[in-house]
Motif scaffolding. Structure first.
Motif, mmCIF file in Angstrom:
data_model
loop_
_atom_site.group_PDB
_atom_site.id
_atom_site.type_symbol
_atom_site.label_atom_id
_atom_site.label_comp_id
_atom_site.label_asym_id
_atom_site.label_seq_id
_atom_site.Cartn_x
_atom_site.Cartn_y
_atom_site.Cartn_z
ATOM 1 N N UNK A 151 12.228 11.597 -15.905
ATOM 2 C CA UNK A 151 10.697 11.844 -15.622
ATOM 3 C C UNK A 151 10.029 10.524 -15.740
ATOM 4 N N UNK A 152 10.233 9.467 -14.852
ATOM 5 C CA UNK A 152 9.358 8.335 -15.037
ATOM 6 C C UNK A 152 9.750 7.549 -16.327
ATOM 7 N N UNK A 153 10.797 7.687 -17.051
ATOM 8 C CA UNK A 153 10.695 6.769 -18.278
ATOM 9 C C UNK A 153 9.957 7.678 -19.259
ATOM 10 N N UNK A 154 9.995 8.824 -19.328
ATOM 11 C CA UNK A 154 9.216 9.772 -20.288
ATOM 12 C C UNK A 154 7.759 9.669 -20.083
ATOM 13 N N UNK B 224 17.009 2.225 -10.472
ATOM 14 C CA UNK B 224 15.665 2.586 -11.142
ATOM 15 C C UNK B 224 15.192 3.833 -10.705
ATOM 16 N N UNK B 225 15.320 4.406 -9.474
ATOM 17 C CA UNK B 225 15.202 5.630 -8.883
ATOM 18 C C UNK B 225 15.674 6.872 -9.752
ATOM 19 N N UNK B 226 16.981 6.599 -9.676
ATOM 20 C CA UNK B 226 17.743 7.672 -10.443
ATOM 21 C C UNK B 226 17.346 7.906 -11.816
ATOM 22 N N UNK B 227 17.163 6.797 -12.733
ATOM 23 C CA UNK B 227 16.747 6.614 -14.004
ATOM 24 C C UNK B 227 15.320 7.564 -14.157
ATOM 25 N N UNK C 35 0.961 -1.269 -0.162
ATOM 26 C CA UNK C 35 -0.141 0.197 -0.012
ATOM 27 C C UNK C 35 0.918 1.223 0.019
ATOM 28 N N UNK C 36 1.826 1.460 0.747
ATOM 29 C CA UNK C 36 2.875 2.375 0.942
ATOM 30 C C UNK C 36 3.426 2.566 -0.462
ATOM 31 N N UNK C 37 4.007 1.470 -1.103
ATOM 32 C CA UNK C 37 4.581 1.697 -2.415
ATOM 33 C C UNK C 37 3.722 2.294 -3.391
ATOM 34 N N UNK C 38 2.560 1.664 -3.588
ATOM 35 C CA UNK C 38 1.442 2.341 -4.445
ATOM 36 C C UNK C 38 1.123 3.759 -4.176
ATOM 37 N N UNK C 39 1.203 3.963 -2.855
ATOM 38 C CA UNK C 39 1.061 5.666 -2.771
ATOM 39 C C UNK C 39 2.110 6.349 -3.014
ATOM 40 N N UNK C 40 3.496 6.051 -2.693
ATOM 41 C CA UNK C 40 4.440 6.613 -3.418
ATOM 42 C C UNK C 40 4.426 6.684 -4.673
ATOM 43 N N UNK C 41 4.016 5.467 -5.593
ATOM 44 C CA UNK C 41 3.901 5.529 -7.035
ATOM 45 C C UNK C 41 2.878 6.619 -7.422
ATOM 46 N N UNK C 42 1.832 6.854 -6.765
ATOM 47 C CA UNK C 42 0.771 7.579 -7.229
ATOM 48 C C UNK C 42 1.474 9.180 -6.881
ATOM 49 N N UNK C 43 1.809 9.385 -5.703
ATOM 50 C CA UNK C 43 2.414 10.927 -5.482
ATOM 51 C C UNK C 43 3.613 11.299 -5.936
ATOM 52 N N UNK C 44 4.696 10.547 -6.379
ATOM 53 C CA UNK C 44 5.906 10.748 -6.861
ATOM 54 C C UNK C 44 6.409 9.772 -7.697
ATOM 55 N N UNK D 149 6.693 9.610 -11.018
ATOM 56 C CA UNK D 149 7.828 10.168 -12.158
ATOM 57 C C UNK D 149 9.314 10.393 -11.486
ATOM 58 N N UNK D 150 9.148 10.580 -10.100
ATOM 59 C CA UNK D 150 10.768 10.983 -9.487
ATOM 60 C C UNK D 150 11.232 9.743 -8.813
ATOM 61 N N UNK D 151 10.424 8.367 -8.862
ATOM 62 C CA UNK D 151 10.930 7.442 -8.739
ATOM 63 C C UNK D 151 11.040 7.068 -6.928
ATOM 64 N N UNK D 152 9.983 7.829 -6.176
ATOM 65 C CA UNK D 152 9.837 7.552 -4.774
ATOM 66 C C UNK D 152 9.630 6.168 -4.565
#
Length: 318
Positions: A38-41, A30-33, A6-15, A17-20
């Motif tokens: 910006x999230x693999x374009x 993967x986060x740096x990429x 649930x936390x992973x999905x929350x960070x995926x939704x909020x940030x 494109x920044x790899x949070x």
């Protein structure tokens, strides 16, 4: 600490494109990429939605592969496309952000780092020296070409695929502060040349914008200046006193002209009209051109000076 889906999905939704979510799961490459693209374009961020459960399970130590020593990862077409795309992207960014650096140095280095970054995503990696060597060699072969970044990226990708391998298991992960510090330095190194180039471009644009009001004023005054110049050419308007040429003297103010006239006549300032007449008649006889044929040019100049001085002093009184 166990990772929660649930936390992973929350960070995926909020940030995302920044790899949070990748930072949360310990996937720093993967986060740096994702930070630099910006999230693999955008497309890679959406693709992560279906892979989050498996990544959370891998982060918690469940579902991992067994003994991988000596095995080579399977060829992934998606990873290959990502390597080519990111390598070209890094090469173009280097060309735009660092035009003062020679292309044979900046472009292959940037392409090689981009390919190596994609190769290090997940549980795989590749030999960075081999990737950089292939990139520099291809850059030398295709130098001065319009699309040299494409063959350079392809050569680096081939080297990455030939030297791909799994990351060693059981490597202790640094603390979160150190990981964030390293990610920040990498982002700064990527963005600093672009920011510098953008500021230089903004300064040029600002200088152009500041010059626009002056240019507009000159354009509006152009008909007036043209009319004034035409009037001077046709003789309807005279030039300024400083532009009027005189043979004897050219002082600007009236008092200076009178002072000069007294000096030409050899009289102190404020002399009477009779003294002006007497000095003028005596000097005219001395410097008359007919009496000075051996020095006609000097006599003519002095004679004209006397005429102008006399008109300056005696003219207003007559």
């Amino acid at each position: 600490m166990a990772k929660r889906l649930l936390v992973a999905y929350g960070l995926w939704a909020l940030g995302g494109p920044l790899g949070l979510h990748h930072i949360y799961l310990g996937r720093d490459s993967h986060a740096l990429l994702w930070m630099l693209t910006l999230g693999g374009f955008g497309a890679g961020w959406l693709w992560d939605f279906w892979h989050l459960p498996g990544w959370v399970a891998a982060a918690n130590g469940a579902g991992g592969p067994g003994d991988r020593d000596g095995t080579v990862p399977a060829l992934s077409p998606l990873r290959l496309v990502g390597q080519v795309t990111v390598g070209m992207y890094f090469g173009l960014v280097a060309a735009l952000g660092m035009p003062w650096v020679p292309a044979l140095l900046a472009q292959p280095l940037a392409v090689g780092l981009g390919v190596q970054l994609v190769s290090s995503v997940g549980d795989q990696t590749a030999e960075a020296p081999s990737i950089l060597a292939a990139a520099f060699l291809a850059s030398l072969l295709f130098q001065s070409r319009v699309l040299a970044v494409l063959p350079t990226s392809l050569a680096a990708c081939i080297a990455a695929q030939r030297h791909r391998r799994y990351k060693p298991r059981g490597t202790p992960q640094p603390r979160l502060a150190a990981r964030l510090y390293h990610l920040g330095l990498a982002c700064l190194a990527f963005a600093a040349p672009l920011v510098c180039r953008g500021l230089c471009g903004a300064a040029g644009v600002l200088g152009t914008l500041l010059a626009l009001p002056r240019a507009a004023t000159e354009l509006l005054l152009l008909p007036l200046r043209t009319g004034q110049l035409l009037a001077e050419v046709l003789g309807f308007a005279g030039g300024s006193p400083a532009q009027d040429g005189g043979t004897g003297f050219e002082p600007s103010s009236w008092s200076e002209r009178q002072q000069r006239a007294y000096e030409v006549l050899g009289l102190p300032a404020g002399s009477s009209t009779e003294d002006v007449h007497r000095s003028y008649r005596e000097l005219v006889k001395v410097w008359h051109p007919d009496h000075n044929r051996h020095r006609a040019e000097e006599a003519e100049r002095r004679f004209i000076e006397l005429q102008e001085a006399y008109e300056e002093l005696a003219g207003p009184r007559r």
